[in-house]
Every structure is written in structure tokens, then in C-alpha cells.
Design an enzyme around this catalytic site. Structure first.
Site, PDB file in Angstrom:
ATOM      1  N   CYS A  43      88.775  44.081 -62.419  1.00 43.43           N
ATOM      2  CA  CYS A  43      89.290  45.099 -63.215  1.00 43.43           C
ATOM      3  C   CYS A  43      88.281  46.298 -63.487  1.00 43.43           C
ATOM      4  O   CYS A  43      88.647  47.583 -63.424  1.00 43.43           O
ATOM      5  CB  CYS A  43      89.968  44.520 -64.454  1.00 43.43           C
ATOM      6  SG  CYS A  43      89.046  43.790 -65.828  1.00 43.43           S
ATOM      7  N   HIS A  95      89.804  42.856 -70.429  1.00 47.76           N
ATOM      8  CA  HIS A  95      90.445  43.564 -69.577  1.00 47.76           C
ATOM      9  C   HIS A  95      90.715  44.996 -69.407  1.00 47.76           C
ATOM     10  O   HIS A  95      90.669  45.517 -70.900  1.00 47.76           O
ATOM     11  CB  HIS A  95      91.971  42.927 -69.407  1.00 47.76           C
ATOM     12  CG  HIS A  95      92.633  43.306 -68.089  1.00 47.76           C
ATOM     13  ND1 HIS A  95      92.104  42.960 -66.894  1.00 47.76           N
ATOM     14  CD2 HIS A  95      93.829  44.035 -67.860  1.00 47.76           C
ATOM     15  CE1 HIS A  95      93.067  43.590 -65.849  1.00 47.76           C
ATOM     16  NE2 HIS A  95      93.925  44.070 -66.459  1.00 47.76           N
ATOM     17  N   HIS A 107      96.127  49.172 -62.903  1.00 46.52           N
ATOM     18  CA  HIS A 107      95.038  48.089 -63.121  1.00 46.52           C
ATOM     19  C   HIS A 107      95.020  47.018 -62.124  1.00 46.52           C
ATOM     20  O   HIS A 107      95.684  46.554 -61.502  1.00 46.52           O
ATOM     21  CB  HIS A 107      95.206  47.485 -64.497  1.00 46.52           C
ATOM     22  CG  HIS A 107      96.109  46.614 -64.702  1.00 46.52           C
ATOM     23  ND1 HIS A 107      96.206  45.123 -65.241  1.00 46.52           N
ATOM     24  CD2 HIS A 107      97.542  46.623 -64.418  1.00 46.52           C
ATOM     25  CE1 HIS A 107      97.424  44.553 -65.169  1.00 46.52           C
ATOM     26  NE2 HIS A 107      98.200  45.448 -64.637  1.00 46.52           N
TER      27      HIS A 107
END
Length: 137
Positions: A43, A95, A107
């Protein structure tokens, strides 16, 4: 500040988001934890790659450090391209995604889903929303 970030034209953000959308549609990007080279990213390395490629901005490598960059943005003032961070009690900030507009983010999710567009106003990511940061004017 001498960073030069104040003068990044908004057109670069538009191109970054268009590129991200094409990567999503074509399933170009693979989620691989710890990977940093196209087309394999996690990520935080994916947003790092996109910011460097389109904006010339050098983000830190990991989510925990990226969340300290730029300036805080309230959730109701998000603009496309802002970085959005998510939190778990067990892991802290774990995240990062990129705001896409209309309550959605793009994402690099996880190995099962790769690059995704998901809501940040309902469901999983709404519950785990932590904060957003802006590095662009």
C-alpha cells in the site's frame, strides 16, 4: 519551506489519478507486501511510487512514517490526491490509500484484491479511518 511543493500544478494530480484509474481498470498493479518495484507494491510503496512519478514528491517508504508528512486535512475537506490513513487497535496506523473523490479512495489493498477503489464513508474503511494528509497545494 523550500520544498517546492507549493507550486505543484493541479494538472499533475489529475494525471496521477487518471494513471491510477487505468492501473485499476487494467489490473496492472500487484499487491506484494514489502515490494517496491513496478508492478509489485504494497500500500505505501504504491503511493510512494505514484507521488514520485507524477508529482516529484518523495514520500517516506512506510505508512507509519508517511502519516507524519504533509499537513492534516479534516475528513470533510478531502481533495483528490490526499493520502488517507487507517488504524487498527492492534497495529496502529497500518494502511494508506489515495483519495479519489466522491467518498472513495484508490489503494493497493491486499494480495487477494490488489489495486481497488473502495468507499471511505461506509463499511470497513469508514470504521478504521484514522486521518488524512495533504502534500500538495
Amino acid at each position: 519551506s523550500g520544498s517546492g511543493l507549493e507550486h505543484v500544478p493541479s494538472g499533475n494530480v489529475r494525471r496521477m489519478l487518471e494513471d491510477a484509474y487505468q492501473q485499476y481498470k487494467k489490473r496492472t498493479i500487484n499487491y506484494v507486501w514489502g515490494a517496491v518495484n513496478f508492478p509489485n507494491f504494497d500500500c505505501s510503496s504504491w503511493v510512494q511510487y505514484m507521488y514520485k512519478k507524477h508529482l516529484g514528491i518523495q514520500l517516506h517508504r512506510v505508512t507509519y512514517d508517511q502519516v507524519k508528512q504533509g499537513r492534516f486535512v479534516p475528513k470533510d475537506q478531502l481533495q483528490p490526491g490526499d493520502l488517507i490513513f487507517f488504524y487498527k487497535p492492534s497495529d496502529g496506523v497500518y494502511h494508506v490509500g489515495m483519495y479519489f473523490g466522491n467518498g472513495k479512495m484508490i489503494h493497493n489493498c491486499c494480495s487477494a484484491r490488489d489495486l481497488q477503489i473502495d468507499s471511505i464513508t461506509t463499511g470497513y474503511y469508514n470504521i478504521r479511518y484514522h486521518s488524512a494528509r495533504r502534500l500538495i497545494q
